[in-house]
Design an enzyme around this catalytic site. Structure first.
Site, PDB file in Angstrom:
ATOM      1  N   GLY A 167      -4.144  -3.078  -5.388  1.00 20.27           N
ATOM      2  CA  GLY A 167      -4.231  -4.115  -6.403  1.00 20.27           C
ATOM      3  C   GLY A 167      -2.988  -4.219  -7.268  1.00 20.27           C
TER       4      GLY A 167
ATOM      5  N   HIS B 235      -6.593  -7.311  -4.413  1.00 20.93           N
ATOM      6  CA  HIS B 235      -6.726  -8.238  -5.532  1.00 20.93           C
ATOM      7  C   HIS B 235      -5.473  -8.275  -6.405  1.00 20.93           C
ATOM      8  CE1 HIS B 235      -7.332  -4.912  -8.435  1.00 20.93           C
ATOM      9  NE2 HIS B 235      -7.952  -4.325  -7.413  1.00 20.93           N
ATOM     10  N   ASP B 236      -5.153  -9.454  -6.874  1.00 22.50           N
ATOM     11  CA  ASP B 236      -4.090  -9.675  -7.867  1.00 22.50           C
ATOM     12  C   ASP B 236      -2.686  -9.394  -7.335  1.00 22.50           C
ATOM     13  OD1 ASP B 236      -5.858 -10.261 -10.269  1.00 22.50           O
ATOM     14  OD2 ASP B 236      -6.555  -8.240  -9.762  1.00 22.50           O
TER      15      ASP B 236
END
Length: 255
Positions: free
Chosen positions: A137, A119-120
């Site tokens: 992340g 994520h991200d």
């Protein structure tokens, strides 16, 4: 062509000349650009935007909810550019509201089998991630970087443009542009000189970057003193890219 055994949500937007193989699932809030090719057994969930000319092989999972326990189902996104090759069993997760809410993938990248992009993350253009390389992340990976097989990158780490990590490396701090890293934890092992040659950097820039590397890593200077010394000696654009990265590093660079 959409195979009769594929599932495409009626709200998904599919471009022209897109091939979707059998047992592939395309969910709601997914937008796919022209000339993409999806093998069988691919899963794409949204909100996700995929550009043109991407090839996604079997068992890849693209745009799934992230594995961050703080994630509570917010409508975060995955944005992908053009002409990426995503091989078997790659996993790419959407962002979280703890960051900008987006995972962003550029164009012309190659993600080999079993790569994980959490994520991200922000991945640039022309990046190669070899088999089983994984980035946690909030990791950023610059243009033309190469991550060797089984490389593991700690969350929030930044990998600079044209950097290179050897197979089985564990990267806990930022890797400046052009630097080669290996080991557990990863440490600097020299410059990606071959990469600079292949990408057409001038001999003058190659020499300037080599001198900057020696000042940063071999003269026993603090990071601050090394940056000051290098900046006073040259105005080469590639060296400036390297020094700006070092100055703006939040986790500190590998040393």
């Amino acid at each position: 062509m959409i195979d009769k055994l594929a599932f495409v949500h009626p709200d998904a937007k599919i471009g022209n000349n897109v091939t979707i193989g059998p047992w592939t699932y395309i969910g709601a809030d997914v937008e796919i650009g022209d000339d993409c090719w999806f093998s069988s057994h691919v899963v794409v969930k949204g909100p996700t935007v995929i550009g043109k000319g991407n090839k996604i092989f079997q068992f890849a999972s693209v745009g799934e909810d992230c594995q961050d326990k703080k994630y509570a189902g917010e409508p975060t996104r995955l944005i992908m550019g053009d002409n990426n090759i995503i091989r078997e069993s790659v996993t790419i997760h959407r962002g979280t509201t703890q960051d900008k809410g987006e995972t962003v993938i550029g164009s012309n990248n190659l993600f080999m089998a079993y790569v994980h992009i959490a994520h991200d993350c922000v991945v640039g253009n022309n990046v190669i991630m070899s088999n089983n390389a994984s980035i946690a992340g909030h990791v950023h990976v610059g243009d033309f970087a190469i991550l060797g097989g089984l490389t593991g990158v700690h969350q929030f780490v930044h990998i600079g443009a044209h950097a290179f990590t050897a197979g089985c490396s564990l990267i806990l701090q930022d890797v400046p542009p052009f630097v080669m890293a290996s080991g557990q934890p990863g440490i600097p092992r020299g410059l990606n000189s071959e990469g600079m040659k292949r990408r057409g950097f001038s001999k003058e820039s190659q020499l300037a970057v080599r001198r900057a590397y020696k000042t940063l890593y071999r003269k026993g200077l603090s990071v601050e003193d090394a940056v000051s010394t290098v900046s006073s000696e040259t105005d080469d654009e590639q060296v400036k890219l390297m020094m700006d990265f070092v100055v703006n590093s939040n986790r500190g660079i590998i040393r």
